[in-house]
Design a protein around this motif. Sequence first.
Motif, PDB file in Angstrom:
ATOM      1  N   LEU A  74       4.005  -4.504  -1.847  1.00  0.00           N
ATOM      2  CA  LEU A  74       4.125  -3.772  -0.588  1.00  0.00           C
ATOM      3  C   LEU A  74       4.244  -2.281  -0.889  1.00  0.00           C
ATOM      4  CD1 LEU A  74       4.577  -4.032   2.542  1.00  0.00           C
ATOM      5  CD2 LEU A  74       7.031  -4.010   2.026  1.00  0.00           C
ATOM      6  N   ASP A  75       3.425  -1.467  -0.230  1.00  0.00           N
ATOM      7  CA  ASP A  75       3.536  -0.012  -0.281  1.00  0.00           C
ATOM      8  C   ASP A  75       4.380   0.439   0.905  1.00  0.00           C
ATOM      9  OD1 ASP A  75       1.812   0.150  -2.444  1.00  0.00           O
ATOM     10  OD2 ASP A  75       0.068   0.731  -1.247  1.00  0.00           O
ATOM     11  N   ALA A  76       5.458   1.180   0.626  1.00  0.00           N
ATOM     12  CA  ALA A  76       6.289   1.743   1.689  1.00  0.00           C
ATOM     13  C   ALA A  76       5.761   3.118   2.096  1.00  0.00           C
ATOM     14  CB  ALA A  76       7.734   1.864   1.205  1.00  0.00           C
ATOM     15  N   PRO A  77       6.108   3.580   3.290  1.00  0.00           N
ATOM     16  CA  PRO A  77       5.638   4.903   3.713  1.00  0.00           C
ATOM     17  C   PRO A  77       5.984   6.020   2.731  1.00  0.00           C
ATOM     18  CG  PRO A  77       6.471   3.715   5.602  1.00  0.00           C
ATOM     19  CD  PRO A  77       6.773   2.865   4.397  1.00  0.00           C
ATOM     20  N   ASN A  78       7.154   5.951   2.062  1.00  0.00           N
ATOM     21  CA  ASN A  78       7.550   7.034   1.157  1.00  0.00           C
ATOM     22  C   ASN A  78       6.783   7.023  -0.166  1.00  0.00           C
ATOM     23  OD1 ASN A  78       8.790   4.831  -0.119  1.00  0.00           O
ATOM     24  ND2 ASN A  78      10.648   5.966  -0.623  1.00  0.00           N
ATOM     25  N   HIS A  79       5.858   6.066  -0.317  1.00  0.00           N
ATOM     26  CA  HIS A  79       5.020   6.005  -1.532  1.00  0.00           C
ATOM     27  C   HIS A  79       4.083   7.203  -1.631  1.00  0.00           C
ATOM     28  CE1 HIS A  79       2.417   4.575  -4.663  1.00  0.00           C
ATOM     29  NE2 HIS A  79       1.451   4.164  -3.863  1.00  0.00           N
ATOM     30  N   TRP A  80       3.710   7.796  -0.489  1.00  0.00           N
ATOM     31  CA  TRP A  80       2.707   8.869  -0.494  1.00  0.00           C
ATOM     32  C   TRP A  80       3.310  10.149   0.049  1.00  0.00           C
ATOM     33  CZ3 TRP A  80      -1.192   7.795  -3.388  1.00  0.00           C
ATOM     34  CH2 TRP A  80      -2.309   8.628  -3.409  1.00  0.00           C
ATOM     35  N   VAL A  81       2.776  11.254  -0.414  1.00  0.00           N
ATOM     36  CA  VAL A  81       3.351  12.545  -0.054  1.00  0.00           C
ATOM     37  C   VAL A  81       3.370  12.763   1.454  1.00  0.00           C
ATOM     38  CG1 VAL A  81       1.129  13.760  -0.334  1.00  0.00           C
ATOM     39  CG2 VAL A  81       3.306  15.023  -0.581  1.00  0.00           C
ATOM     40  N   THR A  82       2.390  12.211   2.167  1.00  0.00           N
ATOM     41  CA  THR A  82       2.356  12.372   3.621  1.00  0.00           C
ATOM     42  C   THR A  82       3.486  11.618   4.306  1.00  0.00           C
ATOM     43  OG1 THR A  82       0.765  10.551   3.668  1.00  0.00           O
ATOM     44  CG2 THR A  82      -0.129  12.795   3.767  1.00  0.00           C
ATOM     45  N   GLY A  83       4.061  10.626   3.622  1.00  0.00           N
ATOM     46  CA  GLY A  83       5.167   9.859   4.186  1.00  0.00           C
ATOM     47  C   GLY A  83       6.456  10.054   3.418  1.00  0.00           C
ATOM     48  N   ARG A  84       6.571  11.148   2.703  1.00  0.00           N
ATOM     49  CA  ARG A  84       7.686  11.351   1.774  1.00  0.00           C
ATOM     50  C   ARG A  84       9.052  11.262   2.445  1.00  0.00           C
ATOM     51  NH1 ARG A  84       6.379  17.016  -0.715  1.00  0.00           N
ATOM     52  NH2 ARG A  84       8.170  16.451  -2.017  1.00  0.00           N
ATOM     53  N   ASP A  85       9.127  11.541   3.730  1.00  0.00           N
ATOM     54  CA  ASP A  85      10.394  11.445   4.455  1.00  0.00           C
ATOM     55  C   ASP A  85      10.514  10.133   5.217  1.00  0.00           C
ATOM     56  OD1 ASP A  85      11.226  14.024   3.636  1.00  0.00           O
ATOM     57  OD2 ASP A  85       9.980  14.937   5.202  1.00  0.00           O
ATOM     58  N   GLY A  86       9.592   9.204   4.947  1.00  0.00           N
ATOM     59  CA  GLY A  86       9.583   7.935   5.660  1.00  0.00           C
ATOM     60  C   GLY A  86      10.479   6.890   5.022  1.00  0.00           C
ATOM     61  N   LEU A  87      10.362   5.663   5.497  1.00  0.00           N
ATOM     62  CA  LEU A  87      11.203   4.565   5.033  1.00  0.00           C
ATOM     63  C   LEU A  87      10.880   4.194   3.592  1.00  0.00           C
ATOM     64  CD1 LEU A  87      11.082   2.191   8.141  1.00  0.00           C
ATOM     65  CD2 LEU A  87      12.802   3.927   7.596  1.00  0.00           C
ATOM     66  N   ASP A  88      11.931   3.764   2.849  1.00  0.00           N
ATOM     67  CA  ASP A  88      11.694   3.162   1.540  1.00  0.00           C
ATOM     68  C   ASP A  88      11.537   1.656   1.714  1.00  0.00           C
ATOM     69  OD1 ASP A  88      14.216   1.714   1.182  1.00  0.00           O
ATOM     70  OD2 ASP A  88      15.165   3.617   0.690  1.00  0.00           O
ATOM     71  N   PRO A 205      -7.774   8.151   1.654  1.00  0.00           N
ATOM     72  CA  PRO A 205      -7.474   8.232   3.084  1.00  0.00           C
ATOM     73  C   PRO A 205      -6.527   7.148   3.599  1.00  0.00           C
ATOM     74  CG  PRO A 205      -9.715   7.432   2.716  1.00  0.00           C
ATOM     75  CD  PRO A 205      -9.208   7.915   1.402  1.00  0.00           C
ATOM     76  N   CYS A 206      -6.596   5.935   3.036  1.00  0.00           N
ATOM     77  CA  CYS A 206      -5.683   4.885   3.506  1.00  0.00           C
ATOM     78  C   CYS A 206      -4.238   5.251   3.198  1.00  0.00           C
ATOM     79  CB  CYS A 206      -6.027   3.538   2.861  1.00  0.00           C
ATOM     80  SG  CYS A 206      -7.067   2.503   3.880  1.00  0.00           S
ATOM     81  N   HIS A 207      -3.985   5.630   1.956  1.00  0.00           N
ATOM     82  CA  HIS A 207      -2.629   6.027   1.587  1.00  0.00           C
ATOM     83  C   HIS A 207      -2.173   7.214   2.432  1.00  0.00           C
ATOM     84  CE1 HIS A 207      -3.337   3.537  -1.998  1.00  0.00           C
ATOM     85  NE2 HIS A 207      -2.028   3.570  -2.185  1.00  0.00           N
ATOM     86  N   SER A 208      -3.010   8.227   2.519  1.00  0.00           N
ATOM     87  CA  SER A 208      -2.629   9.448   3.221  1.00  0.00           C
ATOM     88  C   SER A 208      -2.361   9.203   4.702  1.00  0.00           C
ATOM     89  CB  SER A 208      -3.721  10.498   3.045  1.00  0.00           C
ATOM     90  OG  SER A 208      -3.369  11.703   3.681  1.00  0.00           O
ATOM     91  N   GLU A 209      -3.275   8.499   5.345  1.00  0.00           N
ATOM     92  CA  GLU A 209      -3.157   8.319   6.795  1.00  0.00           C
ATOM     93  C   GLU A 209      -2.115   7.249   7.163  1.00  0.00           C
ATOM     94  OE1 GLU A 209      -4.294   9.981   9.260  1.00  0.00           O
ATOM     95  OE2 GLU A 209      -5.724  11.296   8.247  1.00  0.00           O
ATOM     96  N   LEU A 210      -2.182   6.088   6.521  1.00  0.00           N
ATOM     97  CA  LEU A 210      -1.280   5.004   6.912  1.00  0.00           C
ATOM     98  C   LEU A 210       0.170   5.336   6.580  1.00  0.00           C
ATOM     99  CD1 LEU A 210      -3.516   2.018   5.847  1.00  0.00           C
ATOM    100  CD2 LEU A 210      -2.773   2.498   8.178  1.00  0.00           C
ATOM    101  N   MET A 211       0.405   5.805   5.363  1.00  0.00           N
ATOM    102  CA  MET A 211       1.779   6.146   4.993  1.00  0.00           C
ATOM    103  C   MET A 211       2.289   7.334   5.798  1.00  0.00           C
ATOM    104  SD  MET A 211       1.296   4.381   1.573  1.00  0.00           S
ATOM    105  CE  MET A 211       0.931   2.924   2.469  1.00  0.00           C
ATOM    106  N   GLY A 212       1.400   8.283   6.067  1.00  0.00           N
ATOM    107  CA  GLY A 212       1.789   9.422   6.885  1.00  0.00           C
ATOM    108  C   GLY A 212       2.163   9.030   8.303  1.00  0.00           C
TER     109      GLY A 212
END
Length: 257
Positions: A74-88, A205-212
């Motif tokens: 599972l990739d969490a939102p905080n895995h990518w720089v666009t979601g760095r402040d997101g959930l772990d 784009p998947c990592h950037s957009e989805l995690m963001g």
Amino acid sequence: MPVLRMLLDAARSGSVRIVDLTTPLQESTPILELPPPFANTSRFRLEELSRYDDRGPAWYWNDIHTGEHTGTHLDAPNHWVTGRDGLDVSQAPLTTLVAPVAVIDKMAEAGKDADFLLERSHVEEWVAEHGPLPEGGWLLYRTGWDARSDDAAAFANADENGPHTPGVSPTCAKWLARETPIVGFGVETVGTDAGQAPALKPAFPCHSELMGAGKWGLTSLRNVEQLPPTGAVLVVCPLPIVGGSGSPARVLALVEE
């Protein structure tokens, strides 16, 4: 009859089938391999502590060595720089981990073109046939790539230009992340993005957009062909690693026969 009792009876009778979508973890399990100078994750490895011997006469156990993003994970939102402040990964909502799932099948297209990209129009055609994407649910992308998962070289499918595996176009990734009701996106490949994603604009784009967008990813799935286009329920069981960017996961689907 109580709902949970009905579910158990249905699973035992076979009217609800449990499908394991997980790639087994072992040293040969394929991992994402980044080019220098980037750091790479560890391969899975067992380190024996005792096996009914003088280190522990009545028990067998091991330490495990692995990365968060090894095997089915599972990739969490905080895995990518666009979601760095997101959930772990430890903060994944339970309604995300147990949720409805839709499956789009592009196995034929990916079989002809290893660099095939899912487009928004493909998903819109699927919606026209099967109905809307599930609110608060998952979209799994069937490409047939799991047939390669016992052969690391075939799974990576790399040449001098890097890996060649199917993925998602930037336009489609942006749309899935920002305009659809799904909470997560899952694939059979080693990552949610195409092998040639570094060359896309924007890259990955998947990592950037989805995690963001605070959404989640699943990779290295197997047996997706056993799921119907709609109607199944996904059950995702990651380790609740506090501060973690992801986790190996056991992923099951409940399919009503």
